[in-house]
Design a protein around this motif. Structure first.
Motif, PDB file in Angstrom:
ATOM      1  N   LEU A 241      -2.765   8.768  10.103  1.00  0.00           N
ATOM      2  CA  LEU A 241      -2.021   7.703   9.039  1.00  0.00           C
ATOM      3  C   LEU A 241      -3.190   7.272   8.270  1.00  0.00           C
ATOM      4  O   LEU A 241      -4.160   6.815   8.494  1.00  0.00           O
ATOM      5  CB  LEU A 241      -1.418   6.679   9.642  1.00  0.00           C
ATOM      6  CG  LEU A 241      -1.035   5.518   8.875  1.00  0.00           C
ATOM      7  CD1 LEU A 241       0.402   6.211   8.117  1.00  0.00           C
ATOM      8  CD2 LEU A 241      -0.580   4.230   9.383  1.00  0.00           C
ATOM      9  N   GLU A 242      -2.895   7.605   6.962  1.00  0.00           N
ATOM     10  CA  GLU A 242      -4.169   7.359   5.874  1.00  0.00           C
ATOM     11  C   GLU A 242      -3.294   6.292   4.818  1.00  0.00           C
ATOM     12  O   GLU A 242      -2.069   6.248   4.511  1.00  0.00           O
ATOM     13  CB  GLU A 242      -4.397   8.566   5.077  1.00  0.00           C
ATOM     14  CG  GLU A 242      -4.895   9.643   5.916  1.00  0.00           C
ATOM     15  CD  GLU A 242      -5.173  11.101   5.405  1.00  0.00           C
ATOM     16  OE1 GLU A 242      -6.309  11.413   5.187  1.00  0.00           O
ATOM     17  OE2 GLU A 242      -3.929  11.570   4.839  1.00  0.00           O
ATOM     18  N   VAL A 243      -4.281   5.289   4.089  1.00  0.00           N
ATOM     19  CA  VAL A 243      -3.780   4.403   3.467  1.00  0.00           C
ATOM     20  C   VAL A 243      -4.498   4.297   2.272  1.00  0.00           C
ATOM     21  O   VAL A 243      -5.701   4.696   2.255  1.00  0.00           O
ATOM     22  CB  VAL A 243      -3.891   3.090   3.917  1.00  0.00           C
ATOM     23  CG1 VAL A 243      -5.370   2.789   4.455  1.00  0.00           C
ATOM     24  CG2 VAL A 243      -3.060   1.861   3.029  1.00  0.00           C
TER      25      VAL A 243
ATOM     26  N   CYS B 120       0.796  -1.295   0.028  1.00  0.00           N
ATOM     27  CA  CYS B 120       0.094  -0.080   0.076  1.00  0.00           C
ATOM     28  C   CYS B 120       0.875   1.300   0.090  1.00  0.00           C
ATOM     29  O   CYS B 120       2.176   1.147   0.193  1.00  0.00           O
ATOM     30  CB  CYS B 120      -0.926   0.154   1.290  1.00  0.00           C
ATOM     31  SG  CYS B 120      -1.885  -1.452   1.324  1.00  0.00           S
TER      32      CYS B 120
ATOM     33  N   TYR C 168       1.277   5.166   1.730  1.00  0.00           N
ATOM     34  CA  TYR C 168       0.696   5.575   3.080  1.00  0.00           C
ATOM     35  C   TYR C 168       1.118   7.080   3.345  1.00  0.00           C
ATOM     36  O   TYR C 168       2.015   7.456   2.664  1.00  0.00           O
ATOM     37  CB  TYR C 168       1.282   4.870   4.378  1.00  0.00           C
ATOM     38  CG  TYR C 168       1.023   3.529   4.558  1.00  0.00           C
ATOM     39  CD1 TYR C 168      -0.196   3.008   5.349  1.00  0.00           C
ATOM     40  CD2 TYR C 168       1.639   2.619   3.800  1.00  0.00           C
ATOM     41  CE1 TYR C 168      -0.350   1.678   5.356  1.00  0.00           C
ATOM     42  CE2 TYR C 168       1.401   1.006   4.109  1.00  0.00           C
ATOM     43  CZ  TYR C 168       0.229   0.989   4.797  1.00  0.00           C
ATOM     44  OH  TYR C 168      -0.024  -0.547   4.997  1.00  0.00           O
TER      45      TYR C 168
END
Length: 62
Positions: A55-57, A37, A39
């Protein structure tokens, strides 16, 4: 660090690369996996990344 704020790292729970910018105060991270992924970490305090943050993915197509 690798040229201009890019870091490659291996160990612990993570193998990948990271880049951070002081203008937007955001750190981007990748996983070195075919299904890895992308991030984005937005720290609460740019000077202290351990102070937490968001924290975004991004997960590409399934």
């Amino acid at each position: 660090m690798i040229g201009g704020g890019v870091a490659a790292f291996t160990g612990g729970l993570w193998t990948g690369a990271a880049v951070g910018g002081t203008v937007r105060k955001v750190i981007y991270l990748t996983e070195d996996e075919t299904d890895g992924c992308f991030y984005r970490f937005r720290p609460n305090n740019w000077g202290d990344l351990c102070a937490g943050g968001l924290l975004e993915v991004l997960v590409a197509g399934e």
